[in-house]
Enzyme design. Structure first.
Site, mmCIF file in Angstrom:
data_model
loop_
_atom_site.group_PDB
_atom_site.id
_atom_site.type_symbol
_atom_site.label_atom_id
_atom_site.label_comp_id
_atom_site.label_asym_id
_atom_site.label_seq_id
_atom_site.Cartn_x
_atom_site.Cartn_y
_atom_site.Cartn_z
ATOM 1 C CE LYS A 32 -2.374 1.625 3.737
ATOM 2 N NZ LYS A 32 -2.224 3.083 3.808
ATOM 3 C CE LYS A 61 -7.647 6.896 3.950
ATOM 4 N NZ LYS A 61 -6.183 6.636 3.881
ATOM 5 C CG ASP A 64 -12.071 17.762 -6.046
ATOM 6 O OD1 ASP A 64 -13.014 18.552 -6.307
ATOM 7 O OD2 ASP A 64 -10.902 18.133 -5.915
ATOM 8 C CB THR A 122 -10.520 4.041 12.142
ATOM 9 O OG1 THR A 122 -9.326 4.288 11.430
ATOM 10 C CG2 THR A 122 -11.226 2.844 11.557
ATOM 11 N NE ARG A 214 1.903 1.937 13.261
ATOM 12 C CZ ARG A 214 1.036 2.715 13.893
ATOM 13 N NH1 ARG A 214 1.475 3.625 14.731
ATOM 14 N NH2 ARG A 214 -0.256 2.604 13.676
HETATM 15 O O1 C5P Z 1 1.025 0.463 11.189
HETATM 16 P P1 C5P Z 1 -0.387 0.036 11.013
HETATM 17 O O2 C5P Z 1 -0.542 -1.474 10.820
HETATM 18 O O3 C5P Z 1 -1.324 0.595 12.036
HETATM 19 O O4 C5P Z 1 -0.773 0.675 9.608
HETATM 20 C C1 C5P Z 1 -2.054 0.599 9.088
HETATM 21 C C2 C5P Z 1 -2.126 1.292 7.766
HETATM 22 O O5 C5P Z 1 -3.495 1.352 7.384
HETATM 23 C C3 C5P Z 1 -1.628 2.733 7.753
HETATM 24 O O6 C5P Z 1 -1.119 2.994 6.460
HETATM 25 C C4 C5P Z 1 -2.876 3.535 8.027
HETATM 26 O O7 C5P Z 1 -2.821 4.825 7.484
HETATM 27 C C5 C5P Z 1 -3.920 2.715 7.278
HETATM 28 N N1 C5P Z 1 -5.290 2.869 7.717
HETATM 29 C C6 C5P Z 1 -5.697 2.671 9.025
HETATM 30 N N2 C5P Z 1 -7.008 2.818 9.371
HETATM 31 C C7 C5P Z 1 -7.900 3.138 8.440
HETATM 32 C C8 C5P Z 1 -7.514 3.343 7.123
HETATM 33 C C9 C5P Z 1 -6.186 3.197 6.792
HETATM 34 O O8 C5P Z 1 -4.891 2.340 9.867
HETATM 35 N N3 C5P Z 1 -9.165 3.225 8.773
#
Ligand code: C5P
Length: 238
Positions: A32, A61, A64, A122, A214
């Site tokens: 991603k 995302k 517009d 979220t 992460r």
């Molecule tokens: O590090 P982590 O596993 O929390 O990363 C989750 C990824 O998913 C990040 O790129 C974050 O921006 C994205 N994301 C999220 N919650 C959402 C939409 C996207 O954590 N509702």
């Protein structure tokens, strides 16, 4: 099974991406790319990742007016990415326009990229939704309503919490794609994610794709962490 574990490349630059991918040798990933990396490196980062054989969810995302989203999607599709997204709050005309742009821009002989919708971020609590955005309905009702609008517009699915998957499948059917971040291994720190699930739990709840950042990118041994997440995620399907 098609690759459905998506690794979030939340890095500042191509250099950091190269260092991270150096851990993976010839493994083809589904990655991603978000705003941070794309706005720094531009379309060249997509070309680079595609040349390495990775699948790409380009997480920009869009939100517009329909005509602008259509033109933007035409350009994103021409990059040959596999998945893109929009905010459902842009409305059905915008979502339909997004699909038209993707159809027009898709590379010959390839399928159009999947297009999924963000329902409510979220990071938005029900309280903020009510007080600031002036949406009176509950968060769950709003998420379900936006998912239905996305489906009616022809979109392939939504980004959502794992905990929302059963409800959304009940309303939109099992073929409606659910892409779920907020994944943690039991040994991990949840960091800023609140409603988290393990890969195995996400599978049980019916997620189509999990997005993991992460737990893999910040692991001491990213490849080992990736293999472990993948094993847990795929365990119930093999
Ligand atoms: O590090 P982590 O596993 O929390 O990363 C989750 C990824 O998913 C990040 O790129 C974050 O921006 C994205 N994301 C999220 N919650 C959402 C939409 C996207 O954590 N509702």
């Amino acid at each position: 099974m098609a690759q459905s574990l998506i690794v979030a490349l939340d890095f500042r630059s191509k250099q950091e991406v190269e260092m991270f991918l150096g851990n993976f040798e010839n493994e083809k990933l589904y990655v991603k790319v978000g705003m941070e990396l794309f706005y720094k490196e531009g379309p060249a980062i997509i070309t680079y990742l595609k040349e390495k054989g990775h699948h790409i969810f380009l997480d920009l995302k869009l939100h517009d007016i329909p005509n602008t989203v259509k033109s933007a999607m035409r350009n994103l599709a021409s990059l040959g990415v596999d998945m893109v997204n929009v905010h459902a709050a842009g409305g059905t005309a915008m979502m339909k326009a997004a699909l038209e742009g993707l159809e027009e821009g898709r590379q010959e002989g390839t399928k159009r990229p999947l297009c999924i919708a963000v329902t409510q971020l979220t990071s938005t609590s029900e309280d903020v939704m009510k007080r600031e955005i002036w949406i009176e309905k509950s968060l769950e009702e709003t998420v379900v309503h936006y998912a239905k609008l996305a489906q009616e517009s022809g979109l392939d699915g939504v980004v959502c919490s794992t905990l929302e998957v059963p409800k959304l499948q009940e309303v939109c059917g099992k073929d409606f794609v659910t892409v779920t971040p907020g994944i943690r291994m039991t040994s991990d720190n949840a960091n800023d994610q609140v409603r988290v699930a393990t890969p195995a739990r996400a599978r049980e709840l019916g997620s189509s794709y999990i997005v993991v950042g992460r737990s893999i990118t910040k692991a001491e041994q990213p490849y080992k962490a990736y293999q472990e997440v993948k094993r847990q995620w795929e365990e119930l399907t093999v």
